[in-house]
Design a protein around this motif. Sequence first.
Motif, PDB file in Angstrom:
ATOM      1  N   HIS A  95      23.413  17.113  13.858  1.00  0.00           N
ATOM      2  CA  HIS A  95      24.670  15.811  14.015  1.00  0.00           C
ATOM      3  C   HIS A  95      24.443  14.776  13.298  1.00  0.00           C
ATOM      4  CE1 HIS A  95      28.179  14.652  16.171  1.00  0.00           C
ATOM      5  NE2 HIS A  95      27.329  13.501  16.468  1.00  0.00           N
ATOM      6  N   GLY A  96      25.388  14.324  12.614  1.00  0.00           N
ATOM      7  CA  GLY A  96      25.487  12.902  11.776  1.00  0.00           C
ATOM      8  C   GLY A  96      24.414  13.032  10.808  1.00  0.00           C
ATOM      9  N   GLY A  97      23.741  14.114  10.319  1.00  0.00           N
ATOM     10  CA  GLY A  97      22.847  13.875   9.517  1.00  0.00           C
ATOM     11  C   GLY A  97      21.464  13.524  10.045  1.00  0.00           C
ATOM     12  N   ARG A  98      21.466  14.049  11.489  1.00  0.00           N
ATOM     13  CA  ARG A  98      20.229  13.955  12.085  1.00  0.00           C
ATOM     14  C   ARG A  98      19.823  15.481  12.653  1.00  0.00           C
ATOM     15  NH1 ARG A  98      23.315   9.858  13.868  1.00  0.00           N
ATOM     16  NH2 ARG A  98      22.685   7.813  13.351  1.00  0.00           N
TER      17      ARG A  98
ATOM     18  N   ALA B 139      11.261  13.684  26.096  1.00  0.00           N
ATOM     19  CA  ALA B 139      12.389  13.068  25.801  1.00  0.00           C
ATOM     20  C   ALA B 139      13.216  14.162  24.815  1.00  0.00           C
ATOM     21  CB  ALA B 139      12.360  11.939  25.419  1.00  0.00           C
ATOM     22  N   LEU B 140      14.372  13.741  24.344  1.00  0.00           N
ATOM     23  CA  LEU B 140      15.114  14.253  23.340  1.00  0.00           C
ATOM     24  C   LEU B 140      14.599  13.634  21.978  1.00  0.00           C
ATOM     25  CD1 LEU B 140      18.060  15.771  22.704  1.00  0.00           C
ATOM     26  CD2 LEU B 140      18.933  13.319  22.352  1.00  0.00           C
ATOM     27  N   SER B 141      14.217  14.526  21.215  1.00  0.00           N
ATOM     28  CA  SER B 141      13.672  14.116  20.046  1.00  0.00           C
ATOM     29  C   SER B 141      14.580  14.265  18.716  1.00  0.00           C
ATOM     30  CB  SER B 141      12.499  14.913  19.725  1.00  0.00           C
ATOM     31  OG  SER B 141      11.260  15.003  20.509  1.00  0.00           O
ATOM     32  N   ILE B 142      14.689  13.028  18.158  1.00  0.00           N
ATOM     33  CA  ILE B 142      15.771  13.030  17.188  1.00  0.00           C
ATOM     34  C   ILE B 142      15.159  12.779  15.920  1.00  0.00           C
ATOM     35  CG2 ILE B 142      17.865  11.665  16.393  1.00  0.00           C
ATOM     36  CD1 ILE B 142      18.443  11.526  19.287  1.00  0.00           C
TER      37      ILE B 142
END
Length: 301
Positions: free
Chosen positions: A278-281, A292-295
């Motif tokens: 999403h959004g280049g990630r 945790a959420l890992s981005i």
Amino acid sequence: MASSNEAPPARRLDHCVLPTAGLAEARGRLTALGFTVAPDAAHPFGTGNCCVFFSDGAYLEPLAVLDAAAARAAIDGGNVFVARDAAFRAAAGEEGFSAVVLGTTDAAADHARFVAGGISAGPLLSFSRPFVDAAGAEAVASFRLAFAVPAMGGDRFFFTCERVNAPKVDRAALERHANGVSGIARIVAVAARPEGERAFLELFSGREPASVGAGGISLPLAGSGLSLMTSVSFSALYGVEPSGAAAPLDFAAIVFRVPAFAALRSQLAANRVAFSEHGGRIVVPPAAGQGALSIFEEFTA
């Protein structure tokens, strides 16, 4: 010499505390994400970790209770670190992201400032523990911690960490990761009223946060940052709902730097780790042992 009107230098992110039910599960999950995980280490107060170190100096600290009796004794003795960990687990469960830690050269001065500002979470903590590097070399690491908590922090907390005795061991092998991650770009937290935490963040860090618009504020750190935003802004930016949005303040995500996505995609696919883009990630949802959420974001040198 710096002018008295100049902002103090930004502090660096030291580490993130990630409670987990067991170190073996954390090791398995983080390895599946492509991280190199250090050998298990035990604290002298009943908890232990298996850290993930980065070349930018920050690290992840998956934290488990190894000796329940020792942990209870530590809490009874006023150990803030173990008491806050127990409070987090009682409120949020055995898995999550409980604390953001900044580096300091003087934890005692930080503690005095926290007490004066009314944000102290309890007494200063000093301790030492053995450290083993990837080659098996042993040393003793010593730390001094100063704790703070915002009025609306709930069971999440903050502290500064002074590395009183840093082991002179080679961590290069532990800082190389199959997924290509070189470090942490920022921590993302969510709150119902991000602006309401501005005064706390300034007291805690000694630096004035910057506004990033109606959706949140940002605390610049040396080489990284802490963003505090509403759950609506978080969802719009990352394409997912923050898992702990019901908490007054929640550490929702860790954003990692990678030079390119190829190695990361290969690791996630090979280990059947679910992710979205999403959004280049690349976004990996929380799972047991992950915290945790890992981005992941691409950063070119």
